[in-house]
Design a protein around this motif. Sequence first.
Motif, PDB file in Angstrom:
ATOM      1  N   UNK A 131       0.836  -1.202   0.000  1.00 11.07           N
ATOM      2  CA  UNK A 131       0.000   0.000   0.000  1.00 11.07           C
ATOM      3  C   UNK A 131       0.873   1.253   0.000  1.00 11.07           C
ATOM      4  N   UNK A 132       1.944   1.225   0.791  1.00  8.91           N
ATOM      5  CA  UNK A 132       2.855   2.370   0.837  1.00  8.91           C
ATOM      6  C   UNK A 132       3.427   2.658  -0.550  1.00  8.91           C
ATOM      7  N   UNK A 133       3.831   1.595  -1.225  1.00 12.51           N
ATOM      8  CA  UNK A 133       4.367   1.748  -2.584  1.00 12.51           C
ATOM      9  C   UNK A 133       3.325   2.410  -3.487  1.00 12.51           C
ATOM     10  N   UNK A 134       2.091   1.899  -3.419  1.00 17.78           N
ATOM     11  CA  UNK A 134       1.053   2.404  -4.327  1.00 17.78           C
ATOM     12  C   UNK A 134       0.634   3.838  -3.987  1.00 17.78           C
ATOM     13  N   UNK A 135       0.878   4.252  -2.725  1.00 17.16           N
ATOM     14  CA  UNK A 135       0.532   5.618  -2.328  1.00 17.16           C
ATOM     15  C   UNK A 135       1.680   6.591  -2.522  1.00 17.16           C
ATOM     16  N   UNK A 136       2.849   6.083  -2.894  1.00 14.79           N
ATOM     17  CA  UNK A 136       4.028   6.948  -2.983  1.00 14.79           C
ATOM     18  C   UNK A 136       3.929   7.897  -4.173  1.00 14.79           C
ATOM     19  N   UNK A 137       4.582   9.047  -4.024  1.00 14.05           N
ATOM     20  CA  UNK A 137       4.592  10.014  -5.113  1.00 14.05           C
ATOM     21  C   UNK A 137       5.320   9.459  -6.323  1.00 14.05           C
ATOM     22  N   UNK A 138       6.406   8.740  -6.070  1.00 14.34           N
ATOM     23  CA  UNK A 138       7.149   8.242  -7.233  1.00 14.34           C
ATOM     24  C   UNK A 138       6.313   7.244  -8.023  1.00 14.34           C
ATOM     25  N   UNK A 139       5.490   6.443  -7.355  1.00 13.30           N
ATOM     26  CA  UNK A 139       4.642   5.525  -8.117  1.00 13.30           C
ATOM     27  C   UNK A 139       3.633   6.302  -8.963  1.00 13.30           C
ATOM     28  N   UNK A 140       3.044   7.339  -8.384  1.00  9.94           N
ATOM     29  CA  UNK A 140       1.989   8.048  -9.131  1.00  9.94           C
ATOM     30  C   UNK A 140       2.528   8.726 -10.390  1.00  9.94           C
ATOM     31  N   UNK A 141       3.838   8.950 -10.447  1.00  9.33           N
ATOM     32  CA  UNK A 141       4.390   9.600 -11.639  1.00  9.33           C
ATOM     33  C   UNK A 141       4.933   8.596 -12.665  1.00  9.33           C
ATOM     34  N   UNK A 142       4.784   7.319 -12.400  1.00  7.96           N
ATOM     35  CA  UNK A 142       5.331   6.323 -13.340  1.00  7.96           C
ATOM     36  C   UNK A 142       4.385   6.100 -14.514  1.00  7.96           C
ATOM     37  N   UNK A 143       4.913   6.295 -15.710  1.00  7.09           N
ATOM     38  CA  UNK A 143       4.068   6.149 -16.902  1.00  7.09           C
ATOM     39  C   UNK A 143       4.424   4.943 -17.748  1.00  7.09           C
ATOM     40  N   UNK A 144       5.432   4.212 -17.325  1.00 10.05           N
ATOM     41  CA  UNK A 144       5.891   3.110 -18.174  1.00 10.05           C
ATOM     42  C   UNK A 144       5.847   1.742 -17.491  1.00 10.05           C
ATOM     43  N   UNK A 145       5.036   1.672 -16.427  1.00 13.34           N
ATOM     44  CA  UNK A 145       4.710   0.374 -15.852  1.00 13.34           C
ATOM     45  C   UNK A 145       3.195   0.291 -15.732  1.00 13.34           C
ATOM     46  N   UNK A 146       2.672  -0.919 -15.766  1.00 10.95           N
ATOM     47  CA  UNK A 146       1.243  -1.142 -15.605  1.00 10.95           C
ATOM     48  C   UNK A 146       1.076  -2.276 -14.598  1.00 10.95           C
ATOM     49  N   UNK A 147       0.409  -1.979 -13.477  1.00 11.08           N
ATOM     50  CA  UNK A 147       0.238  -3.006 -12.448  1.00 11.08           C
ATOM     51  C   UNK A 147      -1.041  -3.796 -12.739  1.00 11.08           C
ATOM     52  N   UNK A 148      -0.873  -5.082 -13.011  1.00 12.15           N
ATOM     53  CA  UNK A 148      -2.019  -5.926 -13.390  1.00 12.15           C
ATOM     54  C   UNK A 148      -2.579  -6.751 -12.241  1.00 12.15           C
ATOM     55  N   UNK A 149      -1.884  -6.746 -11.088  1.00 13.70           N
ATOM     56  CA  UNK A 149      -2.403  -7.526  -9.974  1.00 13.70           C
ATOM     57  C   UNK A 149      -1.297  -7.932  -9.014  1.00 13.70           C
ATOM     58  N   UNK A 150      -1.556  -9.035  -8.309  1.00  6.36           N
ATOM     59  CA  UNK A 150      -0.650  -9.495  -7.253  1.00  6.36           C
ATOM     60  C   UNK A 150      -0.197 -10.933  -7.509  1.00  6.36           C
ATOM     61  N   UNK A 151       0.970 -11.265  -6.957  1.00  6.90           N
ATOM     62  CA  UNK A 151       1.480 -12.637  -7.009  1.00  6.90           C
ATOM     63  C   UNK A 151       1.912 -13.052  -5.610  1.00  6.90           C
ATOM     64  N   UNK A 152       1.756 -14.343  -5.316  1.00  9.06           N
ATOM     65  CA  UNK A 152       2.254 -14.836  -4.034  1.00  9.06           C
ATOM     66  C   UNK A 152       2.611 -16.303  -4.106  1.00  9.06           C
ATOM     67  N   UNK A 153       3.530 -16.704  -3.241  1.00  4.15           N
ATOM     68  CA  UNK A 153       3.916 -18.109  -3.119  1.00  4.15           C
ATOM     69  C   UNK A 153       3.592 -18.592  -1.719  1.00  4.15           C
ATOM     70  N   UNK A 154       2.887 -19.717  -1.651  1.00  4.95           N
ATOM     71  CA  UNK A 154       2.525 -20.273  -0.347  1.00  4.95           C
ATOM     72  C   UNK A 154       3.734 -20.975   0.284  1.00  4.95           C
ATOM     73  N   UNK A 155       3.638 -21.219   1.557  1.00  2.00           N
ATOM     74  CA  UNK A 155       4.664 -21.995   2.263  1.00  2.00           C
ATOM     75  C   UNK A 155       4.801 -23.378   1.636  1.00  2.00           C
ATOM     76  N   UNK A 156       6.045 -23.872   1.577  1.00  2.00           N
ATOM     77  CA  UNK A 156       6.292 -25.217   1.084  1.00  2.00           C
ATOM     78  C   UNK A 156       5.969 -26.197   2.208  1.00  2.00           C
ATOM     79  N   UNK A 157       4.763 -26.782   2.168  1.00  2.00           N
ATOM     80  CA  UNK A 157       4.311 -27.644   3.265  1.00  2.00           C
ATOM     81  C   UNK A 157       3.243 -28.616   2.767  1.00  2.00           C
TER      82      UNK A 157
END
Length: 220
Positions: A131-157
């Motif tokens: 959330x901090x990243x997405x609220x940052x000023x530097x993120x709001x000025x980025x024009x050459x990336x597109x955030x399509x969602x989230x990724x995660x890896x579960x515990x190996x168990x």
Amino acid sequence: MRIEENLKKITKELPDSVKLVAVSKTHPPEVIMKAYDAGHRIFGESKAQEMIPKQESLPEDIQWHLVGHLQSNKVKYIAPFIALIHSVDSLKLLKVINKEGRKNNRKIPCLLQIHIAKESSKFGLSFEACCELLESESFSSMEHVMIHGLMGMATFTDDHQQVRDEFRALKSYFDEIKNRYFSDQSSFSETSMGMSDDYQIGIEEGSTMVRIGSAIFGNR
Ligand SMILES: *Cc1c(COP(=O)(O)O)cnc(C)c1O
């Protein structure tokens, strides 16, 4: 031959809305071509330096996904062609991706990797850091990336309930972040979760993209 059968079997299990990323790390181009000849086009690698020579020698209509940790100094090599980076885990890395996107005159598609596993070794942002990243000023000025969602890896168990709880957490983070920052953007739509051993659970918990290696190509 077995690769084609594995692909067919897995594809049949996936709902139409779930994309299959065939993770081809450690496998040579001629093995990747077996999946390509069976009609598959989305391939994932965990290291940029392994992806680059494969991208150069394999057909141009392959969509290459980077699923593993990405070092800032490698971004420039994949920026011209990468279809999706699943593993953005810092603002610093995203800044470099944005810079290389500008040089290549494109918006580079990215997912933010969230740390959902118990293990401390796995990369990723906490929900708060995301959330901090997405609220940052530097993120709001980025024009050459597109955030399509989230990724995660579960515990190996073997504990399926734990894996399920972690995927469920990721999906709820996705919903919350969509709500807070991307409610008007249909492009924010992907939850990349599920590998060979846990993709069925991933799908049950709302995955839109599974990253499957050994169940297609065999053990590494
Ligand atoms: C290797 C890898 C996969 C695929 O793992 P399998 O267990 O072989 O399916 C998926 N995601 C990431 C990030 C990986 O590094």
